[in-house]
Every structure is written in C-alpha cells, then in structure tokens.
Design an enzyme around this catalytic site. Structure first.
Site, PDB file in Angstrom:
ATOM      1  N   THR A 132       0.860  -1.312   0.323  1.00  0.00           N
ATOM      2  CA  THR A 132      -0.247   0.206   0.165  1.00  0.00           C
ATOM      3  C   THR A 132       0.803   1.640   0.099  1.00  0.00           C
ATOM      4  O   THR A 132       1.930   0.938   0.564  1.00  0.00           O
ATOM      5  CB  THR A 132      -0.803  -0.228   1.688  1.00  0.00           C
ATOM      6  OG1 THR A 132      -1.310   1.145   1.126  1.00  0.00           O
ATOM      7  CG2 THR A 132       0.083  -0.538   2.218  1.00  0.00           C
ATOM      8  N   TYR A 156      -1.236  -0.287  10.218  1.00  0.00           N
ATOM      9  CA  TYR A 156      -1.777  -0.398   9.569  1.00  0.00           C
ATOM     10  C   TYR A 156      -0.465  -1.036   8.465  1.00  0.00           C
ATOM     11  O   TYR A 156       0.061  -1.779   7.553  1.00  0.00           O
ATOM     12  CB  TYR A 156      -2.905  -0.165   8.019  1.00  0.00           C
ATOM     13  CG  TYR A 156      -3.099  -0.348   7.202  1.00  0.00           C
ATOM     14  CD1 TYR A 156      -3.428  -1.657   6.804  1.00  0.00           C
ATOM     15  CD2 TYR A 156      -2.930   0.352   6.307  1.00  0.00           C
ATOM     16  CE1 TYR A 156      -3.656  -2.095   5.375  1.00  0.00           C
ATOM     17  CE2 TYR A 156      -3.349   0.001   5.405  1.00  0.00           C
ATOM     18  CZ  TYR A 156      -3.503  -1.585   4.444  1.00  0.00           C
ATOM     19  OH  TYR A 156      -3.401  -2.167   3.123  1.00  0.00           O
TER      20      TYR A 156
END
Ligand code: UDP
Length: 342
Positions: A132, A156
């Site tokens: 990501t 995350y």
C-alpha cells in the site's frame, strides 16, 4: 445452497495453480475474476464465506482457511500444486489499526509469516504481495516513486511495511522471488458487476459519496484547509481492474523467471491526482445526482497529497492503467445500485 461446492474433480490436479489469499475481498475478488478471464487456474483461500453475489467462488477451488491456522494452511499446500501465490488477505482499516494494534500485527504480519513458512516448506517460492501507499506516510513530494523512504504513520501501514521486509528476506535468504505492489487509492467495480466494494463499515471516499446520495444525507469532507488548490486532499484513484491486470503481469513475470532471489517494489497508481471536491463534482456528473456537502474537521493521519509515479510499473511490468475517473465512478455507481439499492 452449498457454499463450499467444489469443482476440483473437473481439473487436472497436476496442473499448477495460482493461490489467491483474500480472494473474496475487494481487490482480491477482482483479481480472481481477471485471472479466470485470462485462463488461469485459481485456488481461493479466504477466512470468510463467499457473499451471496460472489458466484465465481462456486466455480473455482475455494478453501476457507485462516492464515493464522498453520495446520489448515499446510493442508492447502499439500492438496494443490501451486506455482505462484498472490497474497491479499489482511485487515485494512487504518482507524481500527490504531485502536487494536495486536489484531493487525497478528493477522497481517503473523499471517504473512505463516504463509511464507508453509510456502518455503512446500517449495512454492513465488509471491505477489498486496502492499500500500500507506507505507510512505507523509511524503511531501509531487509524485511518489519507489525510492521515497518508507515512513508509515499508522499501524496498518507498518504491518504492510514489515511484511514487505519479511518477504524481501525470504527472497535473499531462501531464494524466493517476489513483487510488493503498493496500491494508491483502489476504487471502481467490475465492469460486469460481478464484484465491487462492499466494506462494513465503509470509510472510502467514492462509496461514502454514493451512500450520501442514496440516503439523501450530507456528505462530510474532512478538511478544506490543506495545502492544495481547493484546500481538499488530493489522491491518486486507481481502478481495481487496473490493479488486477498489474497482478496478472507480475504473476506472469514471476512464472517466466529462471533465476531466484528476485525482489521488486512497484507503485500502482495513475500518476494523476484528484481532490476530494473534484471527486464529488465528478460523482455528480456521472450519477446526475446532487451531493449535499458539509466541510468538517480534518481526519487524523490524512496527508495533503498522495500521487504515484508509475514509471517503474510501466517499465518493469509493461503496465498501463486503462480506466479513467469516469469509468471508475460509473462502475462504482452501477455496483452500488446492484447491491445496495436492490
Ligand atoms: N474523505 C472525506 N470524506 C469521507 C471519506 C473520505 O473527505 O467520508 C477523504 C479523506 O479524508 C481523504 C480522501 O477522501 O482525503 C480519500 O480517503 P479514503 O478513505 O477513500 O482513502 P485514503 O486516502 O485514506 O486511503
């Protein structure tokens, strides 16, 4: 209906397959469909059951397995001849990750380590990893390339960054070959409405705007005093069908490799940024519906601008995004109408 209907018997089990972890998720399911459209044999591994509309899950091998259950995981590698793993399975909520770090480190990092350990045991050593842009944190540059330092600002983002490092070590030490694909803002839906975004709770921009239209409520824009031309945050919106095509190119690249120890990190974005206000206007144009907007406080952790340089993806994978913002919003709206307004 038998949710675990298997069609394995029609396959030649000696033929190698692509294992897709998290193959029922938003980007995973689109990738499964694109793999099937391209003639690949797929095994889906997911800890969830297929949703009612996920018809594709009934015509491929589906294994309901949690990556934290190493025994179940091993059973899958014993059963199938797997050539490449595409690893999506992960928790993805930034906000939740800040409240429950243990949940995120366990699922995302330990899950990845379990997967790599079993892959190594069964001599499956090619993996495409779902990473990501959140690994970059606040970058402050116009276009983010892969050489930008990683500085994730959420748990995350750190789980993905740590997983990248573990995979890189498996490449160096155990001769794995891998891509870490760093997605910018995944959006849109399958053009044939076979799958699309369906998170609960939904926090992403485009489905949140569609929710506001459908429910005739105000859409809240988080902050209008950012350092951007209209004051709202700029992001790089990339269609899931384009993400899926990049995974297929990366998979083929790994299949064709004759050497071991290959590891590359590749950004997946369009290279073009749109502000939140521009997205709202585009949604109004595509849907023909007025969006009632309210500006509220900034959301913690948002940076002004996150836009990819996608030169490396073009060069290494020969990848070129095909969808524009119109197609992204059109498919998202068609999908929304199919599953939320039925
Ligand atoms: N956003 C917003 N209102 C919402 C949801 C999102 O203003 O209800 C903004 C958010 O602050 C960010 C952009 O839309 O600037 C994209 O957010 P999203 O959560 O879709 O993706 P992120 O960039 O956080 O991965």
């Amino acid at each position: 209906m038998n949710l675990f209907y298997k069609t394995s018997f029609v396959y030649d089990m000696s033929k190698s397959k692509i294992l897709v972890t998290g193959g029922l998720g938003y980007i995973g399911s689109q990738t499964v469909l694109s793999l099937l459209d391209s003639g690949f044999e797929v095994v889906i591994l997911d800890k969830n059951q297929p949703k009612e509309y996920q018809n594709f899950a009934y015509i491929v091998d589906f294994e309901r397995v949690d990556l934290l259950n190493i025994g179940d995981l091993e059973r899958v590698f014993k059963k199938y001849k797997i050539e490449v793993v595409i690893h999506f399975a992960a928790f993805i909520e930034v906000g939740e990750s800040q409240l429950k770090p243990e949940k995120y480190y366990k699922n995302n990092v330990v899950g990845t380590l379990n997967l790599l350990t079993i892959m190594h045991r069964y001599k499956v050593n090619k993996i495409v990893f779902s990473s990501t842009a959140a690994v970059y944190g606040f970058s402050g540059v116009e276009l983010i390339d892969e050489n930008q330092p990683r500085n994730p600002i959420s748990v995350y983002g750190r789980t993905k960054s740590i997983s990248e490092d573990i995979i890189n070590d498996f490449c160096k030490i155990h001769g794995f070959s891998a891509f870490s694909l760093r997605y910018f803002n995944a959006c849109g839906a399958d053009p044939q409405t076979r799958t699309g975004e369906d998170h609960n709770p939904e926090t992403h921009l485009i489905p949140c705007i569609l929710n506001a239209i459908a429910n005739n409520v105000t859409f809240k824009i988080f902050g209008n005093n950012y350092n951007t031309p209209d004051g709202t945050c700029i992001r790089d919106y990339i269609h899931t069908t384009d993400l899926a095509s990049a995974h297929i190119l990366a998979t083929k690249y790994l299949m064709d490799l004759t050497t071991s120890g290959f590891y590359e990190v590749v950004n997946l974005g369009t290279g073009q940024g749109f502000s939140v206000s521009q997205i709202v206007q585009s949604v109004e144009q595509v849907t023909g519906c007025k969006v009632l907007v309210e500006f509220v406080d900034r959301r913690p952790g948002d940076s002004d601008r996150l836009v990819a340089s996608n030169q490396k993806a073009k060069k290494i994978l020969n990848w070129e995004p095909q969808s524009n913002l119109y197609q992204i919003i059109k498919t998202a709206w068609e999908w929304y109408q199919k599953i939320k307004l039925k």
